[in-house]
Enzyme design. Structure first.
Site, PDB file in Angstrom:
ATOM      1  N   GLU A  47       0.828  -1.205   0.000  1.00 56.48           N
ATOM      2  CA  GLU A  47       0.000   0.000   0.000  1.00 56.48           C
ATOM      3  C   GLU A  47       0.861   1.253   0.000  1.00 56.48           C
ATOM      4  O   GLU A  47       2.007   1.233   0.460  1.00 56.48           O
ATOM      5  CB  GLU A  47      -0.927   0.062   1.231  1.00 56.48           C
ATOM      6  CG  GLU A  47      -2.107  -0.869   1.192  1.00 56.48           C
ATOM      7  CD  GLU A  47      -1.883  -2.113   2.027  1.00 56.48           C
ATOM      8  OE1 GLU A  47      -2.705  -3.043   1.941  1.00 56.48           O
ATOM      9  OE2 GLU A  47      -0.872  -2.153   2.766  1.00 56.48           O
ATOM     10  N   SER A  48       0.276   2.322  -0.519  1.00 56.37           N
ATOM     11  CA  SER A  48       0.827   3.675  -0.417  1.00 56.37           C
ATOM     12  C   SER A  48      -0.301   4.586   0.041  1.00 56.37           C
ATOM     13  O   SER A  48      -1.469   4.342  -0.259  1.00 56.37           O
ATOM     14  CB  SER A  48       1.363   4.166  -1.773  1.00 56.37           C
ATOM     15  OG  SER A  48       2.411   3.348  -2.235  1.00 56.37           O
TER      16      SER A  48
END
Length: 324
Positions: A47-48
């Protein structure tokens, strides 16, 4: 073209290059959704996160979370890591958080996420504790043991069916869980993308359910105290886990706070006591060489899980700019 600052942190660890890496864009006001997705795909982390101004002045920020392929409503390690990054920015967030007793609040697609910053003896932010944004929900589908086994290329006999078989549960994001018979079986898991596609087509209603399959094996039990006066009960306190998400271009995730929270909540929901408070630890990422430690606390009142807390430490790794 313009440049957008970023930082990366390793989450659920105190050692750099362990735990689960996270990219944080602390100021994403000039980015649209397509650009956010492109940046998340470029980083390639599980994830970002992208930080935006909150819609309410009572909250700290709006946080959007992207995997390499899609935006998701909630996840554990992005919240812990983003809170760590913002909490260390005294001039923007840190002072306000200290005024609220170290609490910051994120507006997310799954709801409002409350985060408590963790400080060292030097009053330096070292990590965070989040409260899951949604109550425990459990799908009552019968998840076939054979399908679970084929997803991770093991014999069906390695998947336990007692005291309960594979299950889909969530505290903000759906996951499918299955307990294996041994650590050796856990270590032998290898995701088969074609079978994951088959599972996703069958369980399509669980948007993030079967594509995000979690395997776990309990390695320790302990006596836990009930909140009522009924004494103690046997409970799993230490779990080794792996999580595979090949359909999100994440063959394996080093640490998955949202999955750990859902698993812990499900396990506590199964104990007979109506009022309990349980702490347990999930160790993940060992097989990848990125050992992660996720600390969990689950509160059950009146027979229902009411609170799930996910805690982790973090360490800074990189900073720079992304050109868009």
């Amino acid at each position: 073209m313009r440049s957008v600052p970023f930082v990366t942190v390793d989450v659920f660890t105190t050692s750099r290059f362990a735990g689960n890496p996270l990219a944080v864009i602390p100021d994403a006001r000039d980015l649209d959704s397509a650009q956010m997705q492109s940046i998340a795909t470029e980083f390639g982390y599980s994830e970002s996160t992208f930080v935006l101004p909150p819609s309410s002045p009572d909250n700290t920020a709006r946080v959007r979370i992207f995997t390499p392929t899609a935006e998701i409503p909630f996840a554990g390690h992005p919240n812990v890591g983003t809170a760590y990054v913002l909490g260390r920015q005294d001039e923007i967030f840190g002072k306000k958080a200290k005024e609220l007793g170290g609490i910051i609040r994120f507006e997310e697609n799954a709801g409002l996420v409350e985060v408590v910053l963790a400080d060292s003896e030097r009053s330096e932010v070292t990590g965070a504790r989040i409260r899951a944004p949604a109550p425990l929900s459990v799908r009552h589908d019968v998840v076939p043991v054979d399908l679970v086994a084929r997803c991770v290329s093991i014999d069906p006999a390695q998947v336990k069916t007692s005291p309960y078989g594979p299950v889909i549960a969530s505290v903000g994001l759906d996951f499918a869980f299955a307990e294996l018979v041994s650590l050796e079986a856990l270590g032998a898991c290898r995701p088969d993308v074609s079978v994951f596609r088959e599972a996703a087509s069958t369980y399509g209603a669980a948007a993030s359910g079967f594509p995000l399959l979690a395997q776990w094996h309990s390695v320790a039990r302990a006596r836990a105290r009930s909140k009522s006066k009924s004494g103690f009960f046997e409970f799993i306190r230490y779990i080794r886990a792996r999580m595979f998400a090949p359909l999100d271009d994440v063959m394996e995730d080093p640490a998955t706070g949202s999955a750990s929270g859902a698993l812990a909540a499900f396990l506590v929901s199964q104990v007979p006591e109506a009022d309990v408070e349980v702490e347990l630890t999930v160790e993940q990422g060992v097989e990848m060489g990125r050992r992660s430690i996720i600390e969990l606390k689950v509160v059950k009142e009146g027979g229902q899980v009411t609170e799930v807390y996910i805690t982790g430490q973090c360490v800074m790794v990189m900073q720079g700019t992304v050109t868009v």
